[in-house]
Scaffold this active site. Structure first.
Site, PDB file in Angstrom:
ATOM      1  N   GLU A  14       1.812   6.421  -7.033  1.00  0.00           N
ATOM      2  CA  GLU A  14       0.781   7.361  -7.458  1.00  0.00           C
ATOM      3  C   GLU A  14       1.247   8.809  -7.324  1.00  0.00           C
ATOM      4  O   GLU A  14       0.986   9.640  -8.209  1.00  0.00           O
ATOM      5  CB  GLU A  14      -0.491   7.142  -6.643  1.00  0.00           C
ATOM      6  CG  GLU A  14      -1.246   5.871  -6.986  1.00  0.00           C
ATOM      7  CD  GLU A  14      -2.560   5.774  -6.237  1.00  0.00           C
ATOM      8  OE1 GLU A  14      -2.769   6.598  -5.314  1.00  0.00           O
ATOM      9  OE2 GLU A  14      -3.363   4.892  -6.559  1.00  0.00           O
ATOM     10  N   GLU A  45       0.831  -1.206   0.000  1.00  0.00           N
ATOM     11  CA  GLU A  45       0.000   0.000   0.000  1.00  0.00           C
ATOM     12  C   GLU A  45       0.869   1.262   0.000  1.00  0.00           C
ATOM     13  O   GLU A  45       0.554   2.242  -0.692  1.00  0.00           O
ATOM     14  CB  GLU A  45      -0.918  -0.005   1.226  1.00  0.00           C
ATOM     15  CG  GLU A  45      -1.849   1.198   1.315  1.00  0.00           C
ATOM     16  CD  GLU A  45      -2.836   1.257   0.168  1.00  0.00           C
ATOM     17  OE1 GLU A  45      -3.055   2.376  -0.356  1.00  0.00           O
ATOM     18  OE2 GLU A  45      -3.379   0.209  -0.204  1.00  0.00           O
TER      19      GLU A  45
END
Length: 259
Positions: free
Chosen positions: A77, A70
């Site tokens: 991102e 994660e």
């Protein structure tokens, strides 16, 4: 040879940067908060059910794998958004692949957790395991869980540093956790009262030095005592109240025939 201005050779500074990255991910990423809180809950249930060390390590490894992927997904991102602000098929592909890695790790963690807990809920073996006295790994696991809760409280409250201050007093939490262990395991009430008194002195010192408020030390004490009760008292209570067929049952001895 030039070095970047943000790069440092001091291990303590590097550790602080790593903690800041974890704190930023917890504050800004809803999925990260969900993963961490789920791990804390699963770890607590594992301690209450007295799971074997190998199975607990499997749960910790799977949870760590989910959180690591994660955080990589978040970093990827952010990097893509920094490079381009417009839609691009390659940017979408990169983000989708990173999100897919998180999905695979999450599915793996769910499967492993399901297998572990499915094997732990058999009432016969569970009752026998719960009534046994707690072992050293149980104490250490609960202590680590307490430190994680205090650390997350500092992050969520945006107050204090890793070792000082915060919305939860770490010193008060540690002192009352040790006092709770003594209260729940030592049969002499006087010893338990003495332990609680010493823990209260630790909490009072944090208030008098104005490092923490009364509310913060009380929060640490309540969390610590609750955790100690869940890990040390609840398992044995469950062990004696769960229905089982393997626990020894006393049978009346046969009477000799009367003459």
């Amino acid at each position: 040879m030039s070095h970047s201005t943000w790069r440092t050779k001091n291990p303590l500074v590097s550790f602080r940067h790593a903690v800041e990255g974890l704190a930023h991910a917890f504050r800004t990423q809803r999925n990260m908060r969900f993963h961490i809180l789920t791990f804390l809950f699963v770890f607590l249930v594992g301690l209450i059910l007295r799971l074997p060390r190998v199975e607990m390590l499997a749960l910790v490894f799977c949870a760590a794998l989910v959180m690591i992927t994660e955080m990589f997904n978040t970093a990827i991102e952010a990097t893509v958004d920094m490079i381009t602000q417009t839609y691009h098929p390659a940017a979408k592909f990169i983000k989708d692949v990173a999100a897919g890695a998180v999905l695979i790790s999450a599915i793996t963690a769910v499967l492993v957790g399901g297998v572990v807990f499915w094997g732990a809920v058999h009432l016969d073996t569970l009752s026998i395991r719960l009534i046994q006295p707690p072992t050293v790994p149980v104490f250490l696991g609960a202590f680590v869980l307490l430190l994680l809760i205090v650390f997350l409280g500092k992050i969520a409250g945006r107050k204090g540093s890793l070792f000082q201050g915060g919305v939860i007093s770490g010193h008060s939490a540690i002192a009352f956790y040790l006092a709770g262990v003594i209260v729940f395991l030592v049969p002499q009430p006087a010893v338990g009262l003495l332990a609680i008194g010493l823990a209260a002195l630790v909490a009072q010192s944090r208030v008098e030095t104005k490092i923490h408020t009364l509310r913060e030390v009380v929060a640490g004490a309540v969390i610590a005592l609750t955790l100690a009760a869940l890990v040390l008292q609840v398992p044995q209570w469950l062990g004696f109240h769960l229905p089982t067929t393997l626990l020894p049952v006393s049978k009346p001895s046969p009477q000799p025939p009367q003459k």
